[in-house]
Design a protein around this motif. Sequence first.
Motif: not given
Length: 453
Positions: A170, A250, A247, A178, A16-19, A21, A174-175
Amino acid sequence: MHLSNQRQTAPTKGDRFSSAGFILAAIGSAVGLGNMWKFPYITGKYGGAAFFILFIICLILIGLPVLLAELAIGRTGRGSASTSFAKAGGGRIWERFGMLQVISPFVILSFYVMITGWTLYYAFLSFSGKLFDTDDFSGKFGDFTGSYMPLVWQLVSIVLTALIVVVGVSKGIERFNKIVIPGLIILLLVLMIRALTLPGAGEGVSFFLNPDFSKLSTESALVALGHAFFSLSLGMGILITYGAYVDKKQSLGAATLAIGAGDLIYALIAGLIIFPTTFSFGIDQTQGASLVFIALPAAFSAMPFGGLFGGLFFVLLAIAALTSAVSLLEVPVAYLMDRWKWSRRTSVIVLSVICFALGVPSALSFGLAPSLGDIGGKSFFDWMDFIASNILLPLGGLLTTLFTGYFWKKAGEAAGLTSLWFRLWVFTLRYIAPVLVILVLLHTSGIIKFSGE
């Protein structure tokens, strides 16, 4: 092909993505090449700030409601851009319709990685000083696109894209975002400051920020809507796919506003880079690729530390292109994982190989294969761009508005909207957005024309 030992039940299981991300990745998908070479052209043609204001209105009134709908479909369906329609309650017929939003990004990616390769090559040329060893920038660009070198850099760009996507959501997408999105912001600000301090830059700023409402028309309104629509990556399955990785805690409304704001700020800063630079050096901003790869290198060669700023500019473009390419590849990858239970690694490898092969005719159509340069009045590249951007994407966006506005019973609950906002949202998706998207489709496909076109 034996895949049984690597199967994964769905692209969203355990990844999953973080918020933060998720928002950065979504902004990364919107931050592409269009705002650097298409936005100046259409803004210059349709009245500067008058068009920019129209673009903002279209983004807020139409773009954001459709964006929210795509995110809600993805998070509810927890699948690919196609299967999420069915999982959200649409049934198999909507899954079949949803294939439009799987096919179109893959078609776009086939030629997008070619242009990404161009930006990587020009960043290398600029930093090495080889870009400025001649005054014939048109000839240099023609020699490059008419050789086999674009295929080499196209291969580099698809490999870089694949290496990011194959790691996962993720740890990969995402990384990557970021790291590069903050760098992109720094590059934008550095180049904006350089552009604003050029001699005569004020004239470009004045042109960009002073509206000429006499140039607005029905045509310009549709163009503004189309640019707002496509600059947000709508209709191409990206936000449905990314929505599947979000998530449940979110806020989709807050995410929609953040993504819209990021796209708008990027367009504004891009204008404050391009217009001061073009006016300072007497460059016609109403160009496309030639503005970026011919006219602007000439400008960089004439300014102090031009090699540095030219290199930074093309690194900026390369980052913007790669963030979009990553998003485009993830859409069909998620489909193969969700629908056919392929592993991520196998999906990425197979799709990357096919994508590169499909992109070869586009690269050859710039000179190496004359037969591909004129097919019914368009090159192979132009046809691919026309079909994807002017037909498949509007149809994909229309699909989203009709499904959410008329067929999805739990749309409001999925979007997390209060009663008043839900009614306004559904009204837009039922009665305003479909009509305007159809008009954009008819206009971009050439079926309807306006006086002066």
